[in-house]
Design a protein around this motif. Structure first.
Motif, PDB file in Angstrom:
ATOM      1  N   PHE A 190       0.796  -1.269  -0.028  1.00 10.85           N
ATOM      2  CA  PHE A 190      -0.060   0.013   0.042  1.00 10.85           C
ATOM      3  C   PHE A 190       0.779   1.269  -0.062  1.00 10.85           C
ATOM      4  O   PHE A 190       2.099   1.173   0.487  1.00 10.85           O
ATOM      5  CB  PHE A 190      -0.881   0.103   1.169  1.00 10.85           C
ATOM      6  N   PHE A 247       1.459  -3.310  10.814  1.00 12.28           N
ATOM      7  CA  PHE A 247       0.574  -3.325  11.988  1.00 12.28           C
ATOM      8  C   PHE A 247       1.469  -2.767  13.211  1.00 12.28           C
ATOM      9  O   PHE A 247       2.711  -3.493  13.398  1.00 12.28           O
ATOM     10  CB  PHE A 247       0.362  -4.714  12.433  1.00 12.28           C
ATOM     11  N   GLU A 250      -7.420  -3.379   5.956  1.00  7.04           N
ATOM     12  CA  GLU A 250      -7.114  -3.708   4.224  1.00  7.04           C
ATOM     13  C   GLU A 250      -5.783  -4.496   4.349  1.00  7.04           C
ATOM     14  O   GLU A 250      -5.803  -5.495   3.581  1.00  7.04           O
ATOM     15  CB  GLU A 250      -6.848  -2.344   3.407  1.00  7.04           C
ATOM     16  N   ALA A 251      -4.943  -3.964   5.088  1.00 11.14           N
ATOM     17  CA  ALA A 251      -3.472  -4.891   4.971  1.00 11.14           C
ATOM     18  C   ALA A 251      -3.829  -6.149   5.758  1.00 11.14           C
ATOM     19  O   ALA A 251      -3.417  -7.055   5.105  1.00 11.14           O
ATOM     20  CB  ALA A 251      -2.492  -4.276   5.980  1.00 11.14           C
ATOM     21  N   ALA A 252      -4.545  -6.249   6.851  1.00 13.21           N
ATOM     22  CA  ALA A 252      -4.719  -7.645   7.339  1.00 13.21           C
ATOM     23  C   ALA A 252      -5.782  -8.584   6.548  1.00 13.21           C
ATOM     24  O   ALA A 252      -5.359  -9.992   6.332  1.00 13.21           O
ATOM     25  CB  ALA A 252      -5.722  -7.525   8.620  1.00 13.21           C
ATOM     26  N   ARG A 253      -6.517  -7.832   5.893  1.00 11.84           N
ATOM     27  CA  ARG A 253      -7.272  -8.814   4.600  1.00 11.84           C
ATOM     28  C   ARG A 253      -6.425  -9.156   3.405  1.00 11.84           C
ATOM     29  O   ARG A 253      -6.409 -10.209   3.219  1.00 11.84           O
ATOM     30  CB  ARG A 253      -8.597  -8.026   4.178  1.00 11.84           C
ATOM     31  N   ALA A 254      -5.612  -8.143   3.101  1.00 12.87           N
ATOM     32  CA  ALA A 254      -4.727  -8.419   2.100  1.00 12.87           C
ATOM     33  C   ALA A 254      -3.906  -9.554   2.104  1.00 12.87           C
ATOM     34  O   ALA A 254      -3.482 -10.369   1.161  1.00 12.87           O
ATOM     35  CB  ALA A 254      -3.987  -7.285   1.662  1.00 12.87           C
ATOM     36  N   ILE A 255      -3.181  -9.961   3.486  1.00 18.35           N
ATOM     37  CA  ILE A 255      -2.508 -10.882   3.573  1.00 18.35           C
ATOM     38  C   ILE A 255      -3.454 -12.318   3.873  1.00 18.35           C
ATOM     39  O   ILE A 255      -2.829 -13.404   4.095  1.00 18.35           O
ATOM     40  CB  ILE A 255      -1.363 -10.960   4.737  1.00 18.35           C
ATOM     41  N   GLY A 256      -4.537 -12.280   3.693  1.00 19.25           N
ATOM     42  CA  GLY A 256      -5.465 -13.427   3.563  1.00 19.25           C
ATOM     43  C   GLY A 256      -6.019 -13.773   5.046  1.00 19.25           C
ATOM     44  O   GLY A 256      -6.468 -15.190   5.157  1.00 19.25           O
TER      45      GLY A 256
END
Lengths: 251, 301
Positions: A92, A98, B202-208
């Motif tokens: 992104f 995190f 989004e980042a958490a979803r993007a790594i599946g």
């Protein structure tokens, strides 16, 4: 040049449309990305570049048309979208690491939760990728302690830890200080040289020239032009692409 | 100038004459109130009778044991701890539902919050209490529990839930309190979840990651850190609100204090003492939560 005869399409988008309310954000998008191919997507801001690649892993839902990822159709209401997302890495603009986890924990979370890999194995894998992006020494730190460029390299490593078939980059250098950009682009070039399939939304035209097999130019939610980078930069066919390039290179 | 010289000392805060005047007038007010009670009401202070209800000397065993007020304090403490845990669980589940895309879950959680927030706590507790004590507990067989059974007649159970003979009484108070406070925790959790940046989802979803893992590993840890201060405030409010359940005869501190005040007729002493007990309890929790907060802040760096 890419040998397209043996390669199979990893991403196939046909007739995709998307609206935000009444506003047509994407209109009739058609694009195939072959295995090993590097596609750079450019265009003025608000042209739908990000929205398009975010539809590929369904961070945005499309309303019409078809998206295939490695032969599997992705739809907004599909049950196991996680399976698809594990095959598609994403980086992104704002890194989105995190912040409550160390760098290492950021990297091992995906493999441990999704692939049932042991902590030891996940750590080995993570350290391998951290070394590749030259952040291994910072593994125990927390994201806010790193510079923007370092954070973005960690984000790339995090995506790679899932061993994705294709990597999506959403303006990966736009939020970086100028002196940080080169480090991130170097990592991306190296990744491209290793044969990773990549779709990159970027304004870095030097990167596009160097790496891209094809350049996709978008404006107002439509693909206006698809061309080889040399042709695109030296001889853009559409007026809008000419205007865009002149504004970009004008300074 | 020498770069290595130490920085100048910051100016010290001092009390001004105006501050002394303020303190003085507050003290005068307290003295005047004491004078009114003593001379105008002709009140006989007698702390010994009330303190006897805190601890008393047991002639048979020859030891000091806790009397009504201390028993009440422990019941309040048990109520508060269990209700806090239960309210947290309710709050996290409902708080997540408030942010869900699923319309049914959103409607359920919204109804729960609005229903409870817009009814006075006392009214809610009366309604809810008569419902659970007349319908749910008999159906569960809670009223038929043998107080001498091996499961309940042991020190561990006694420590956790108090006197087995009062179990259904205790549970009724606990449920009322948890349901009531859960609504406020829900709103705090919702605000916390919504304060986590969209990019984190989004980042958490993007790594599946699966839905549960997105929430458990990425969103909730960040949300909980942010809401720790309002959550701490809510839990201290819960301890104080636990006094309301005395109205449905839950035998906690306020309920027993009413009895002590009636028996001894020493109203001022009883309530001043009980006030002090609540203060100590709540302030200890405030200190504890402040420590948690500092710890969370440290780990973030």
């Amino acid at each position: 040049m890419l040998d397209t005869s043996a390669a199979r399409p990893l991403v196939e988008i046909t007739g995709m449309c998307k609206w935000y309310g009444e506003f047509s954000a994407l209109h009739d998008i058609n694009l195939s990305v072959m295995e090993g191919e590097k596609v750079v997507v450019c265009g003025p801001s608000g042209s739908g570049k990000s929205t398009m690649i975010r539809c590929i892993n369904q961070l945005e839902a499309h309303q019409k048309g078809k998206i295939l990822v490695d032969g599997t159709e992705v739809t907004p209401d599909m049950k196991n979208i996680e399976q698809i997302r594990r095959e598609v890495g994403m980086v992104f603009q704002s890194f989105n690491l995190f912040p409550h986890m160390t760098i290492l924990d950021n990297l091992i979370l995906g493999p441990m939760r999704n692939r049932g890999v042991s902590r030891k194995e996940a750590t080995d894998l993570a350290m391998h990728y951290l070394e590749r992006v030259q952040i291994a020494a910072q593994a125990a730190k927390y994201p806010p302690q790193l510079s923007g460029g370092q954070q973005q390299r960690v984000a790339i490593a995090r995506a790679l830890c899932m061993k994705p078939k294709v990597m999506l980059f959403d303006e990966p250098t736009s939020a970086l200080d100028p002196e940080m950009i080169a480090g991130v682009l170097d990592v991306m070039i190296e990744l491209a040289e290793d044969g990773m399939t990549m779709v990159v939304v970027t304004h870095e035209m030097g990167f596009a020239r160097k790496v891209a097999d094809r350049v996709v130019f978008m404006d107002e939610g439509e693909i206006i032009e698809v061309a080889h980078p040399e042709d695109f930069f030296s001889n853009p066919q559409s007026d809008r692409a000419q205007l865009f390039l002149s504004q970009l290179l004008g300074h | 100038m020498d770069r290595n010289s130490p920085p100048p000392a910051p100016p010290r805060k001092r009390l001004t004459p105006l501050d002394y005047l303020l303190f003085g007038s507050v003290a005068a007010l307290v003295v005047y109130a004491g004078y009114r009670v003593n001379d105008v009401l002709v009140y006989n202070w007698d702390w010994s009778r009330v303190l006897g209800f805190l601890v008393r000397f047991d002639e048979d065993t020859g030891r000091w044991i806790g009397n009504l007020l201390l028993t009440g304090l422990f019941t309040t403490l048990r109520l508060a701890v269990w209700a806090t845990l239960l309210a947290t669980v309710i709050g996290i589940v409902m708080g997540y539902w408030r942010t869900c895309e699923n319309l049914t879950l959103r409607i359920i959680s919204r109804c729960y919050v609005e229903l409870i927030r817009n009814i006075p706590p006392v009214v809610f507790i009366f309604i809810f209490f008569f419902f659970i004590s007349s319908q749910i507990f008999p159906a569960m067989g809670l009223d038929d529990i043998d107080p001498d059974g091996a499961l309940v007649a042991n020190p561990v159970f006694h420590f956790l839930f108090g006197d087995p003979r009062l179990l259904s009484n205790f549970l009724a108070g606990l449920l009322c309190l948890a349901m009531f406070e859960g609504a406020y925790v829900t709103e705090i959790v919702r605000a916390g979840i919504q304060s986590v940046q969209k990019g984190q989802w989004e980042a958490a979803r993007a790594i599946g990651l699966s839905r549960t893992n997105v929430l458990r590993d990425v969103i909730l840890p960040q949300a909980l850190r942010k809401i720790l201060p309002p959550l701490a405030g809510q839990f201290i409010t819960l301890i104080k609100d636990s006094a309301i359940v005395s109205l449905i005869s839950i035998q906690e501190l306020t309920f027993l204090a009413t009895e002590v005040a009636a028996t001894t007729t020493k109203v001022f002493e009883t309530w001043i003492l009980v006030g002090a007990m609540y203060f100590i309890l709540c302030y200890s929790f405030a200190v504890l939560f402040a420590w948690f907060e500092r710890r969370a802040a440290r780990s973030r760096r």
